[in-house]
Design a protein around this motif. Structure first.
Motif, PDB file in Angstrom:
ATOM      1  N   LEU A   4      54.443  35.926  43.558  1.00  0.00           N
ATOM      2  CA  LEU A   4      53.462  34.842  43.554  1.00  0.00           C
ATOM      3  C   LEU A   4      52.101  35.278  44.061  1.00  0.00           C
ATOM      4  N   GLY A   5      51.079  34.726  43.457  1.00  0.00           N
ATOM      5  CA  GLY A   5      49.703  34.890  43.920  1.00  0.00           C
ATOM      6  C   GLY A   5      48.822  34.062  43.009  1.00  0.00           C
ATOM      7  N   GLN A   6      47.639  33.669  43.505  1.00  0.00           N
ATOM      8  CA  GLN A   6      46.728  32.905  42.648  1.00  0.00           C
ATOM      9  C   GLN A   6      46.300  33.771  41.469  1.00  0.00           C
ATOM     10  N   ASN A   7      46.174  35.057  41.721  1.00  0.00           N
ATOM     11  CA  ASN A   7      45.883  36.009  40.656  1.00  0.00           C
ATOM     12  C   ASN A   7      46.547  37.332  41.031  1.00  0.00           C
ATOM     13  N   VAL A   8      47.803  37.487  40.627  1.00  0.00           N
ATOM     14  CA  VAL A   8      48.558  38.687  41.035  1.00  0.00           C
ATOM     15  C   VAL A   8      47.892  39.969  40.533  1.00  0.00           C
ATOM     16  N   ASN A   9      47.120  39.863  39.446  1.00  0.00           N
ATOM     17  CA  ASN A   9      46.509  41.074  38.867  1.00  0.00           C
ATOM     18  C   ASN A   9      45.458  41.715  39.750  1.00  0.00           C
ATOM     19  N   SER A  10      44.919  40.968  40.709  1.00  0.00           N
ATOM     20  CA  SER A  10      43.921  41.609  41.560  1.00  0.00           C
ATOM     21  C   SER A  10      44.539  42.061  42.891  1.00  0.00           C
ATOM     22  N   TYR A  11      45.864  42.107  42.916  1.00  0.00           N
ATOM     23  CA  TYR A  11      46.575  42.562  44.117  1.00  0.00           C
ATOM     24  C   TYR A  11      46.022  43.903  44.620  1.00  0.00           C
ATOM     25  N   GLY A  12      45.921  44.032  45.920  1.00  0.00           N
ATOM     26  CA  GLY A  12      45.696  45.344  46.541  1.00  0.00           C
ATOM     27  C   GLY A  12      44.263  45.770  46.736  1.00  0.00           C
ATOM     28  N   ARG A  13      43.305  45.022  46.161  1.00  0.00           N
ATOM     29  CA  ARG A  13      41.900  45.464  46.282  1.00  0.00           C
ATOM     30  C   ARG A  13      41.419  45.463  47.719  1.00  0.00           C
ATOM     31  N   ASP A  14      42.059  44.672  48.562  1.00  0.00           N
ATOM     32  CA  ASP A  14      41.652  44.583  49.971  1.00  0.00           C
ATOM     33  C   ASP A  14      42.476  45.515  50.858  1.00  0.00           C
ATOM     34  N   LEU A  15      43.362  46.310  50.274  1.00  0.00           N
ATOM     35  CA  LEU A  15      44.241  47.140  51.101  1.00  0.00           C
ATOM     36  C   LEU A  15      43.812  48.601  51.087  1.00  0.00           C
ATOM     37  N   TYR A  16      44.204  49.316  52.128  1.00  0.00           N
ATOM     38  CA  TYR A  16      43.930  50.745  52.220  1.00  0.00           C
ATOM     39  C   TYR A  16      44.616  51.457  51.047  1.00  0.00           C
ATOM     40  N   GLY A  17      43.884  52.324  50.345  1.00  0.00           N
ATOM     41  CA  GLY A  17      44.463  53.064  49.221  1.00  0.00           C
ATOM     42  C   GLY A  17      44.513  52.249  47.935  1.00  0.00           C
ATOM     43  N   GLU A  18      44.137  50.984  48.034  1.00  0.00           N
ATOM     44  CA  GLU A  18      44.099  50.081  46.877  1.00  0.00           C
ATOM     45  C   GLU A  18      45.293  50.195  45.927  1.00  0.00           C
ATOM     46  N   PRO A  19      46.490  49.880  46.447  1.00  0.00           N
ATOM     47  CA  PRO A  19      47.638  49.852  45.520  1.00  0.00           C
ATOM     48  C   PRO A  19      47.396  48.784  44.466  1.00  0.00           C
TER      49      PRO A  19
ATOM     50  N   TRP B 286      61.078  33.149  45.598  1.00  0.00           N
ATOM     51  CA  TRP B 286      59.661  33.423  45.394  1.00  0.00           C
ATOM     52  C   TRP B 286      59.233  34.453  46.414  1.00  0.00           C
ATOM     53  N   LEU B 287      58.364  35.351  45.989  1.00  0.00           N
ATOM     54  CA  LEU B 287      57.899  36.381  46.914  1.00  0.00           C
ATOM     55  C   LEU B 287      56.375  36.453  46.819  1.00  0.00           C
ATOM     56  N   PRO B 288      55.676  35.868  47.781  1.00  0.00           N
ATOM     57  CA  PRO B 288      54.214  35.916  47.716  1.00  0.00           C
ATOM     58  C   PRO B 288      53.703  37.332  47.951  1.00  0.00           C
ATOM     59  N   ILE B 289      52.814  37.780  47.080  1.00  0.00           N
ATOM     60  CA  ILE B 289      52.233  39.114  47.269  1.00  0.00           C
ATOM     61  C   ILE B 289      50.755  39.020  47.665  1.00  0.00           C
ATOM     62  N   THR B 290      50.106  37.925  47.235  1.00  0.00           N
ATOM     63  CA  THR B 290      48.745  37.662  47.712  1.00  0.00           C
ATOM     64  C   THR B 290      48.655  36.183  48.051  1.00  0.00           C
ATOM     65  N   VAL B 291      47.723  35.851  48.938  1.00  0.00           N
ATOM     66  CA  VAL B 291      47.366  34.441  49.129  1.00  0.00           C
ATOM     67  C   VAL B 291      45.849  34.334  48.997  1.00  0.00           C
ATOM     68  N   GLY B 292      45.392  33.164  48.604  1.00  0.00           N
ATOM     69  CA  GLY B 292      43.956  32.938  48.455  1.00  0.00           C
ATOM     70  C   GLY B 292      43.446  33.385  47.099  1.00  0.00           C
TER      71      GLY B 292
ATOM     72  N   ALA C 134      53.563  34.995  38.662  1.00  0.00           N
ATOM     73  CA  ALA C 134      52.588  33.942  38.362  1.00  0.00           C
ATOM     74  C   ALA C 134      51.585  33.909  39.522  1.00  0.00           C
ATOM     75  N   THR C 135      50.345  33.718  39.237  1.00  0.00           N
ATOM     76  CA  THR C 135      49.688  33.597  37.957  1.00  0.00           C
ATOM     77  C   THR C 135      48.795  34.806  37.725  1.00  0.00           C
ATOM     78  N   SER C 136      48.438  34.995  36.476  1.00  0.00           N
ATOM     79  CA  SER C 136      47.687  36.158  36.047  1.00  0.00           C
ATOM     80  C   SER C 136      46.332  35.748  35.518  1.00  0.00           C
ATOM     81  N   HIS C 137      45.276  36.381  35.984  1.00  0.00           N
ATOM     82  CA  HIS C 137      43.950  36.089  35.414  1.00  0.00           C
ATOM     83  C   HIS C 137      43.683  37.081  34.283  1.00  0.00           C
ATOM     84  N   PRO C 138      43.326  36.599  33.090  1.00  0.00           N
ATOM     85  CA  PRO C 138      43.133  37.521  31.955  1.00  0.00           C
ATOM     86  C   PRO C 138      42.098  38.620  32.226  1.00  0.00           C
ATOM     87  N   LYS C 139      41.088  38.343  33.032  1.00  0.00           N
ATOM     88  CA  LYS C 139      40.063  39.375  33.227  1.00  0.00           C
ATOM     89  C   LYS C 139      40.616  40.582  33.986  1.00  0.00           C
TER      90      LYS C 139
END
Ligand code: 5AD
Ligand code: SF4
Length: 451
Positions: free
Chosen positions: A206-221, A157-163, A241-246
């Motif tokens: 892994l992340g609670q919602n991997v689709n919103s990854y990067g919004r808090d990072l510089y350059g917003e990857p 497992w590789l966590p990419i976001t937490v929270g 896992a997991t993906s939020h449809p929105k």
């Protein structure tokens, strides 16, 4: 030398994959200090519980389990006065000191943000002979750089976001896991690369919602950048896992048709098929939008397997609302649906909503959905009969030692006869072609094709 050296510990893990990963890190950390992991509590001087509070049943189970080990004697030869009991994870984070008040034989309480402090808290509790409670509001750093002890050497497992920032009205997660934080793209890809070098063949992001990854990072990857970067490491299988449809973007959807190592399986929790309930849940999409996403995903990857989560009995759910959920599940054709009865969680907005539907009505809805889910899974699996699938072999079947078991790219369990004279150790962690001759509801079975 650490005072934890040569002490034995066992781990109890409840809940989601994030908790399972936290447990791997706890095991890795304690072993790096010389402690020894054992299977049963009878052999353990230290018992660590990694807890979940997403539904009430998880709370109740924990309390029962902690109470039940209270009178089990320490392993012979231990110099401790009592078995050290540590409670971490989501219940630790939520309840803190209250846990010690309710269960005075608990020694250490830690939370979701400070698992790296567990060894120190434990050592202090052993030395001082009193309790230690520490929960932090948020972590100073992204604490994934801890040693990790993987359950299987070939899968990680590789966590990419937490929270989580979504605040679905029924959900306790944002309160116990904190605001969403992303790991940098460089970090994620570097870890993926080192996992591959270590022999890992399947990575689950892994992340609670991997689709919103990067919004808090510089350059917003974006999450699509993570998928491309991890794909380029050459790892054989990628899941997430997991993906939020929105937040599922067309860019990510397109990658299901582009990246050969992105597996054809998508977990996309819908929660309800009723727009009114989705609104009350604060999900921020409609059932039609969700159906549109499924159409797009199937247009780029027609063979994809879809799975979802459904909550039955959310406050105010009418017969009509439930029927909309039932119809949606029926029309999508899921391979797997995780069905949950709504559980009221103190502190969430939904806990204040009026809930008048009788228990028996909710139970009946739940049961009819479970029947539908079984039919749907059975039907979906039929398309694999006669096909040859690449199966990552994990071990022998629990019921029959002459059968080996693993997972297909679609994440379906596959059983196959262990070839004559072949030791399972030679197959474990390898990907072999299996010709499927039988498709059941929850598994496929077939024969390994020898090259
Ligand atoms: N009651 C029931 N199910 C819940 N889930 C989250 N919170 C609750 C709750 N209070 C379910 C959702 C989520 C899954 C992990 O757990 O379906 O997607
Ligand atoms: Fe909970 Fe919603 Fe966040 Fe998922 S997206 S963890 S259901 S608040």
């Amino acid at each position: 030398m650490s005072s934890l050296s040569e002490r034995t510990f066992c781990l109890y893990t409840y809940g989601c994959q994030m908790n399972e990963h936290d447990s791997e890190r706890i095991a890795g950390m304690l072993e790096s200090l010389g402690a020894i992991q054992v299977e049963s509590v009878e052999d353990a001087e230290i018992a660590v519980f990694v807890t979940c509070c997403i539904r009430e049943a998880a709370d109740v189970r924990l309390m029962g389990q902690v109470a039940s080990i209270k009178n089990i004697p320490l392993p012979s030869g231990s110099d401790l006065k009592k078995r050290m009991i540590c409670i971490g994870g989501c219940i630790g984070q939520r309840d803190g000191q209250k846990l010690i008040d309710a269960l005075p034989h608990v020694d250490v309480v830690f939370g979701t943000q400070n698992i790296e402090h567990l060894p120190l808290l434990l050592e202090e509790a052993i030395q001082e002979g009193d309790h230690r409670v520490e929960t932090l509001e948020s972590a100073a750093t992204f604490s994934t750089d801890l040693p990790s002890k993987r359950v299987h050497p070939w899968a990680a497992w590789l966590p990419i976001t937490v929270g989580c920032n979504n605040f679905c009205t029924y959900c306790i997660v944002p309160y116990v896991r904190g605001r969403e934080r992303s790991r940098t793209l460089e970090d994620v890809v570097a870890e993926a690369r080192s996992l591959v070098a270590d022999g890992v063949r399947e990575i689950t992001l892994l992340g609670q919602n991997v689709n919103s990854y990067g919004r808090d990072l510089y350059g917003e990857p974006r999450f699509a950048d993570v998928l491309r970067g991890v794909s380029a490491t050459g790892v054989e299988r990628i899941r997430f896992a997991t993906s939020h449809p929105k937040d599922l973007t067309d860019e990510v959807i397109a990658l299901f048709g582009e990246l050969p190592n992105l597996m054809p399986a998508l977990h996309l929790p819908v929660q309800s098929g009723s727009d009114q309930i989705l609104k009350a849940m604060n999900r921020r999409y409609t059932a039609d939008h969700y159906r549109g996403l499924v159409d797009k995903v199937r247009a780029v990857c027609p063979d994809i397997s879809l799975s979802t989560d459904i909550i039955v009995g959310f406050p105010g759910e009418t017969e009509e609302d439930f029927q909309a959920t039932y119809d949606l599940v029926k029309s999508i054709g899921y391979s797997q649906v995780f069905t949950f009865i709504y559980s009221r969680r103190e502190g969430t907005p939904a806990a204040k909503m009026e809930d008048t539907t009788p228990r028996e009505v909710i139970q009946a809805r739940f049961e009819s959905l479970v029947d539908l889910v079984q039919d749907s899974a059975h039907e979906q699996n039929q398309r694999f009969a006669g096909r040859t699938l690449d199966v990552l072999i994990e071990g022998t079947s629990k019921r029959d030692g002459s059968m080996c078991t693993g997972h297909s790219p679609h994440n379906v369990t596959v059983h196959a006869k262990l070839p004559e004279g072949m030791a399972i150790e030679r197959l474990q962690g390898t990907i072999v072609p299996v010709r499927i001759d039988e498709a059941k509801t929850w598994y496929l079975s077939g024969e390994i094709i020898r090259g």
